[in-house]
Design an enzyme around this catalytic site. Sequence first.
Site, PDB file in Angstrom:
ATOM      1  N   GLU A  98      -6.989  -1.502  -1.090  1.00  0.00           N
ATOM      2  CA  GLU A  98      -6.296  -0.437  -1.064  1.00  0.00           C
ATOM      3  C   GLU A  98      -7.334   0.496  -1.535  1.00  0.00           C
ATOM      4  OE1 GLU A  98      -1.962  -2.139  -1.864  1.00  0.00           O
ATOM      5  OE2 GLU A  98      -2.994  -1.239  -3.423  1.00  0.00           O
ATOM      6  N   ASN A 137      -0.873   3.828  -5.127  1.00  0.00           N
ATOM      7  CA  ASN A 137      -0.071   3.147  -5.637  1.00  0.00           C
ATOM      8  C   ASN A 137       0.982   3.696  -6.668  1.00  0.00           C
ATOM      9  OD1 ASN A 137      -0.816   0.063  -5.282  1.00  0.00           O
ATOM     10  ND2 ASN A 137      -2.647   1.175  -5.152  1.00  0.00           N
ATOM     11  N   THR A 143      -1.979 -11.076  -4.149  1.00  0.00           N
ATOM     12  CA  THR A 143      -0.904 -10.680  -3.419  1.00  0.00           C
ATOM     13  C   THR A 143      -1.408 -11.008  -2.066  1.00  0.00           C
ATOM     14  OG1 THR A 143      -0.083  -9.166  -4.850  1.00  0.00           O
ATOM     15  CG2 THR A 143       0.649  -8.978  -2.606  1.00  0.00           C
ATOM     16  N   LYS A 203      -3.439 -12.069   4.627  1.00  0.00           N
ATOM     17  CA  LYS A 203      -3.144 -10.575   4.454  1.00  0.00           C
ATOM     18  C   LYS A 203      -3.454 -10.584   2.907  1.00  0.00           C
ATOM     19  CE  LYS A 203       0.048  -8.890   2.477  1.00  0.00           C
ATOM     20  NZ  LYS A 203       0.052  -8.183   0.990  1.00  0.00           N
ATOM     21  N   THR A 252       0.672  -5.638   5.066  1.00  0.00           N
ATOM     22  CA  THR A 252       1.349  -4.656   4.159  1.00  0.00           C
ATOM     23  C   THR A 252       0.484  -3.256   4.150  1.00  0.00           C
ATOM     24  OG1 THR A 252       0.807  -5.746   2.015  1.00  0.00           O
ATOM     25  CG2 THR A 252       2.993  -6.346   3.065  1.00  0.00           C
TER      26      THR A 252
END
Length: 426
Positions: free
Chosen positions: A287, A409, A201, A190, A164
Amino acid sequence: MSKLASQETELVFKDIPGGVTAAYGFRAGAISCGIKNPDATRLDLALVVSDLPTATEGCFTTNRVKAAPVRVSQQHIKTGDIRAVVANSGNANACTGHQGIADTKATTKAVAEELGVRMRQVLACSTGIIGMTMPMGRILPRIPELALAISADGSDAAAAAIMTSDTKPKTYAVEVECEGATFRIGGIAKGAGMICPNMATMLCVITTDAKVDPAELKRATLAAVEQSFNRITIDGDTSTNDTVIVMSNGASEAPVIKSRSACTPIFRAALRHVMRELAKMMVRDGERVTKFVEIRVQNARTYQDAKKVAETVAKSLLVKCSWHGGDPNWGRVIHAVGYSGARIREEFIDIYFGGLIAAKNGLASTTPVRELEKVTQQPEFAVTIDLNLGSANYHVFTTDLSEEFVDFNAAEYSAAVFAKRQTGLV
C-alpha cells in the site's frame, strides 16, 4: 525463463501463462456481487475448481483471532479430496460470531450443490473489512451464475476478484520437467497491506497437476510457505484471514511425488519458487510503498539469531522512513540489530547497501555517502548485515514507509461504515 539455485544444482523453470488454471484439470472464474458496495461492478466473488480428485494442503493465519472462513476451511480440509475454493473480497467475515460461521457454511453448501460435490469438499476465503456481516442476500442468489462463469481461462478474473487494496492482480505459473515428463504449478494471490511474517493479509490458491502424495504435499507446502510468505513484511501486522491453499489433482503424466522420489526435490523447489514470486509481488504492490528492499542477514550464530535480526530491521519504522527518503542511514540499521534480541558483537558487524560497505566492524566505512545514496534512491535494493559470528543466514523482503501509506490507512474502516449506512445495511 526463471532460474532458481538449489544446494546441488541450478534448476530452470519455464514461466507459462494461466495462473491458477495453468495446471491441467482446473477451472476458475469470478462475478460481481457488490459485496462491499452494492453499486460497484468490480469482480468480488471467485471460484477455483478441480475437475479431478485432489490432495489438498493449507496454511492459515497464526493470529488467535480467526475469521469464519478460516475456521470453516480448517475443518473442511481434514476431509480430503477438496474440489473447490470460493473466495470473496470486500468483507473479511471476521469477528462476526456464529452468524459468520453460518454464512460461510451456507456459501460452501451452495457452491457444493452447484458443482455436485459435498459441502466439506469446498473451502472458503474472505478478505476485506473486519467486523461486518456478509451481505448474503447479494451472494447466495448469484452462486449458480458463479458456477457457470468458471473456465480453463478464468484465472485472471479470479485473481482480480480477490483484490482489495491491491493495485494489480497477482498471478504466476511454471512448467517443470522431471523423469521425461512435465507438470505445472500455478497460482493467484492477493495482499498489499497488513503484511507481516507468519503470513500476512493474504489469500493464495495454488494448483498443480503433479500427483503428490498427501504427506509429501504437507511437507512441501509448509516448507515453501516458510521460505516465501513468511519472509515478507510491509507494515508489521498479521491478519485474521491469511490462507494458503495448495491443490494437487494428478492430471499430468509425471511420476507420483513421494518423500524420496526423484522428482520430489524438483517439486519442492518449484513450489517454493511459485510462492516466492507471488510473495514478492505482494511486497512490490504494498500500500503506497515506493521501495522494495531485501534484508540479508549472514553469518549469524544461529538460524533464530539471523531471523530475529532480519525481521527487526525489516519492521523498524525509523529504518523504513529513511529508505523512503533515500537515506543510507546505517546507524538506524545497526540500532535495530542491537535490540533484536539476537546474540551479536557490535565490533563484528558489517553493513552493506547494495554491494557497497556502509559500516565495517560497527564503525562508519570510507564509502562516500553519495555513492550509498545512489543505492538507496533506487526503487529496489538489498541491505546485507554480516554478523561475522557463525554461518546461519536469513532473508526478508520489505518496503519503505510513505506519507501516502499513512493517509491511505487513516480512514478505511469509517469510510466503509459510512458507505453501508448510505445503503441501509448498518
